[in-house]
Design a protein around this motif. Sequence first.
Motif, PDB file in Angstrom:
ATOM      1  N   ASP A  70       0.811  -1.220   0.000  1.00  0.00           N
ATOM      2  CA  ASP A  70       0.000   0.000   0.000  1.00  0.00           C
ATOM      3  C   ASP A  70       0.844   1.269   0.000  1.00  0.00           C
ATOM      4  O   ASP A  70       0.309   2.372   0.108  1.00  0.00           O
ATOM      5  CB  ASP A  70      -0.945   0.012   1.207  1.00  0.00           C
ATOM      6  CG  ASP A  70      -0.188   0.000   2.538  1.00  0.00           C
ATOM      7  OD1 ASP A  70       1.039  -0.272   2.520  1.00  0.00           O
ATOM      8  OD2 ASP A  70      -0.823   0.250   3.574  1.00  0.00           O
ATOM      9  N   ALA A  71       2.153   1.137  -0.124  1.00  0.00           N
ATOM     10  CA  ALA A  71       3.020   2.325  -0.104  1.00  0.00           C
ATOM     11  C   ALA A  71       2.992   3.024  -1.457  1.00  0.00           C
ATOM     12  O   ALA A  71       2.720   2.407  -2.491  1.00  0.00           O
ATOM     13  CB  ALA A  71       4.447   1.927   0.248  1.00  0.00           C
ATOM     14  N   ARG A  72       3.301   4.328  -1.433  1.00  0.00           N
ATOM     15  CA  ARG A  72       3.383   5.057  -2.700  1.00  0.00           C
ATOM     16  C   ARG A  72       4.296   6.260  -2.552  1.00  0.00           C
ATOM     17  O   ARG A  72       4.550   6.753  -1.439  1.00  0.00           O
ATOM     18  CB  ARG A  72       1.998   5.483  -3.186  1.00  0.00           C
ATOM     19  CG  ARG A  72       1.275   6.485  -2.315  1.00  0.00           C
ATOM     20  CD  ARG A  72      -0.144   6.707  -2.836  1.00  0.00           C
ATOM     21  NE  ARG A  72      -0.856   7.706  -2.061  1.00  0.00           N
ATOM     22  CZ  ARG A  72      -0.876   9.014  -2.358  1.00  0.00           C
ATOM     23  NH1 ARG A  72      -0.207   9.450  -3.409  1.00  0.00           N
ATOM     24  NH2 ARG A  72      -1.555   9.874  -1.614  1.00  0.00           N
ATOM     25  N   LEU A  73       4.782   6.724  -3.682  1.00  0.00           N
ATOM     26  CA  LEU A  73       5.691   7.871  -3.744  1.00  0.00           C
ATOM     27  C   LEU A  73       4.973   9.055  -4.350  1.00  0.00           C
ATOM     28  O   LEU A  73       4.274   8.924  -5.365  1.00  0.00           O
ATOM     29  CB  LEU A  73       6.914   7.521  -4.603  1.00  0.00           C
ATOM     30  CG  LEU A  73       7.847   6.439  -4.074  1.00  0.00           C
ATOM     31  CD1 LEU A  73       8.660   5.830  -5.208  1.00  0.00           C
ATOM     32  CD2 LEU A  73       8.774   7.024  -3.013  1.00  0.00           C
ATOM     33  N   THR A  74       5.149  10.221  -3.744  1.00  0.00           N
ATOM     34  CA  THR A  74       4.582  11.422  -4.335  1.00  0.00           C
ATOM     35  C   THR A  74       5.388  11.809  -5.569  1.00  0.00           C
ATOM     36  O   THR A  74       6.540  11.390  -5.741  1.00  0.00           O
ATOM     37  CB  THR A  74       4.607  12.587  -3.331  1.00  0.00           C
ATOM     38  OG1 THR A  74       5.973  12.937  -3.061  1.00  0.00           O
ATOM     39  CG2 THR A  74       3.904  12.211  -2.035  1.00  0.00           C
ATOM     40  N   PRO A  75       4.805  12.598  -6.476  1.00  0.00           N
ATOM     41  CA  PRO A  75       5.571  13.066  -7.644  1.00  0.00           C
ATOM     42  C   PRO A  75       6.879  13.757  -7.251  1.00  0.00           C
ATOM     43  O   PRO A  75       7.904  13.577  -7.918  1.00  0.00           O
ATOM     44  CB  PRO A  75       4.604  14.022  -8.332  1.00  0.00           C
ATOM     45  CG  PRO A  75       3.244  13.518  -7.953  1.00  0.00           C
ATOM     46  CD  PRO A  75       3.391  13.028  -6.546  1.00  0.00           C
TER      47      PRO A  75
ATOM     48  N   THR B 239       3.714   4.463   7.404  1.00  0.00           N
ATOM     49  CA  THR B 239       2.413   4.674   6.752  1.00  0.00           C
ATOM     50  C   THR B 239       2.509   4.431   5.252  1.00  0.00           C
ATOM     51  O   THR B 239       1.515   4.123   4.592  1.00  0.00           O
ATOM     52  CB  THR B 239       1.915   6.105   6.991  1.00  0.00           C
ATOM     53  OG1 THR B 239       2.887   7.034   6.498  1.00  0.00           O
ATOM     54  CG2 THR B 239       1.683   6.342   8.479  1.00  0.00           C
ATOM     55  N   GLY B 240       3.714   4.593   4.702  1.00  0.00           N
ATOM     56  CA  GLY B 240       3.925   4.254   3.300  1.00  0.00           C
ATOM     57  C   GLY B 240       3.813   5.392   2.331  1.00  0.00           C
ATOM     58  O   GLY B 240       4.113   5.234   1.145  1.00  0.00           O
ATOM     59  N   LEU B 241       3.412   6.596   2.762  1.00  0.00           N
ATOM     60  CA  LEU B 241       3.350   7.739   1.862  1.00  0.00           C
ATOM     61  C   LEU B 241       4.663   8.507   1.980  1.00  0.00           C
ATOM     62  O   LEU B 241       4.936   9.156   2.991  1.00  0.00           O
ATOM     63  CB  LEU B 241       2.173   8.653   2.232  1.00  0.00           C
ATOM     64  CG  LEU B 241       2.013   9.901   1.365  1.00  0.00           C
ATOM     65  CD1 LEU B 241       1.800   9.527  -0.095  1.00  0.00           C
ATOM     66  CD2 LEU B 241       0.856  10.772   1.880  1.00  0.00           C
ATOM     67  N   LEU B 242       5.491   8.434   0.951  1.00  0.00           N
ATOM     68  CA  LEU B 242       6.826   9.014   0.997  1.00  0.00           C
ATOM     69  C   LEU B 242       6.896  10.258   0.129  1.00  0.00           C
ATOM     70  O   LEU B 242       6.544  10.230  -1.053  1.00  0.00           O
ATOM     71  CB  LEU B 242       7.861   7.991   0.507  1.00  0.00           C
ATOM     72  CG  LEU B 242       7.912   6.661   1.274  1.00  0.00           C
ATOM     73  CD1 LEU B 242       8.987   5.755   0.679  1.00  0.00           C
ATOM     74  CD2 LEU B 242       8.168   6.897   2.761  1.00  0.00           C
ATOM     75  N   ASP B 243       7.369  11.362   0.740  1.00  0.00           N
ATOM     76  CA  ASP B 243       7.536  12.619   0.017  1.00  0.00           C
ATOM     77  C   ASP B 243       9.021  12.842  -0.267  1.00  0.00           C
ATOM     78  O   ASP B 243       9.882  12.047   0.144  1.00  0.00           O
ATOM     79  CB  ASP B 243       6.957  13.767   0.840  1.00  0.00           C
ATOM     80  CG  ASP B 243       6.589  14.967  -0.027  1.00  0.00           C
ATOM     81  OD1 ASP B 243       6.884  14.927  -1.241  1.00  0.00           O
ATOM     82  OD2 ASP B 243       6.033  15.936   0.500  1.00  0.00           O
TER      83      ASP B 243
END
Length: 636
Positions: free
Chosen positions: A530-535, A566-570
């Motif tokens: 469920d992790a993701r990378l921001t632009p 949490t998996g949301l990486l900026d």
Amino acid sequence: MLVQARSAVQDDWRLAQMRALLARRNPGAAEEPPVDILESWARCLDAGLDFSRPVPLAVVEDADLRRRRDEAGRVRELALVELEMLFQQIAGSNFLLAFADTDGIVLDRYADQRFATSHAGAGIPAGSLWTESAAGTNGLGTALACGRSVAVNGPEHFFGQFCDISCTAAPIRDADGRIVGALDASSYFDTRQRHTQALVQMAAAHIENVLLAEQRAAHLVVAIHPRPEFIGTLSAGLLAFGGDGCVSAFNARAAGLLSGLAVRRGTAFEDLFNEPFERFVARLHGSGTRLRDALGSVLAVSCLQPGGIAARRPSVPVSAPASTGRLPRPAASLPAAGEVAEDAAVQQAYTLAAAAVRRGLPVLIQGETGSGKELLARHAHAASGRPGPFVPVNCGAVPAELFEAELFGYVGGAFTGARRQGHEGLLAAAHRGTLLLDEVGELPLPLQAALLRFLDDGLLRPVGGRQLKAVDVQVLAATHVELAQAAAQGRFRADLLYRLDAVTVRLPPLRQRTDFEAAADHALRALQADARLTPAALRRLAEHAWPGNFRELRACLARALLVHPTGLLDAGDVAGVLPPSQREAPGPGLSRLQQGATQAVVAEYRRSGSVSRTARNLRVSRTTVYRHLREAGALD
């Protein structure tokens, strides 16, 4: 009428002149000159060529040759694989093999050393022009002119300077029927072999079949033959059908098998076969299906490629051609769905490696550490269809004194510490499968000679044993160093290099890949679904040099997830886990002692060309060497 009569007389006189000259050149010939040769000579005369005045051979500039090679693209890739295979089949027969583009320019050539250094071989360089208008009647030029396979034997050449050469050539057509190149095999006239033309025709036909399948990837492609056992061979006809049920492509063999029927692009399925297209698709199976053509002949049919048609019809199973044949399996030419390969160079490497292993050719995989060489090797093993296991071995991780026993195995009691029951070895373990020699540049020199012997005869002898054992192994090699340079420096056997790099594929480093964002996202989701990378995070990652490629990328992302579960990486989250040497300003954090150590490691690495040798010579671990090389940005 008078003009027509005069023209007929002139044609008869010219034909008689050509026959007379051929008879003088080849007085022992009992047969009438082939029609293809007489027609070619007529074209040469119409072009203003003179038997007694040979035209100097034209050769294009190097820049033009490089451009033409790039433009040939996929056709050239397939041609090189076929030339490699042909070269192995006729090696030692004083042959020269060549691939030419549609303009008759030789793009690539392979030659036996004796023929290559002869006057005849030296007269066929890469970049030379062989159209009929430039070089008279000759294999390549005449095959391109008449659009079919031809053989031009010695005196049949238009210009006498080529009378000691025999050549056979075959054009290559794409799925639309356009000529996209030609293959040629040339030899001395007095040592020519009758089977060569068949080999060249088979090689061209295989290229055409692969092109048809790849260029009609979204269409239904089927193989047909009166006898089911020939479905998986070059004797089979191939037909591609679009969603409208009309022929979109076919090979020459299909036209021959359906002789008497209108086999053309746009012909409806029902005009060729005694069954509605929809009903045929609904019952189609990979093997065992039969079909009656419009003239009543019964044919065996196999689905080679379901395309979009089968995808819309769940009742149609996906099937590959028979494993014993040479027909392509396009679905296995590119990475599986779980892998990222949107970059054109990566796709090219995967496709070429898959084609090579299906022909049993050794493959050398080159690329930086962590660029995915083993992943590519595993894909090649899967594409080969070999039933045995995939066995990887890191040539730099096994002590030199134990490597021979690990690779070739040993009999019981062969040396102190050996198992009583012996050990079969990695080569034997890979029987009927694939052996990957990772970091092959680290292979000790004595073992290189033993490996070369095995590659030549396929026989292995365990350490301490006397009996030879035949082993069937597909050998792949991978390295991050330039083996040609290592061979020039005496650190790698040149003869082994030539044996291992029958086909060479190169993987680009991560920083050069056009699919970096997709690769980074894939690596992250493999760690946490469920992790993701921001632009912004993707842009920040793309600025990094990634000397460790995917290994380094996964390590950095794993560290970031530890801090941000949490998996949301900026951008700030990923910047904080990048190695210090790759951040915007390394600053004074590196002490003079550390800087000196890094310089010493880099200097020794450049001298020895090997991480393992650097570690041994400096008495440090390989991990330490890798760390200093990354800090200096000096890792190959």
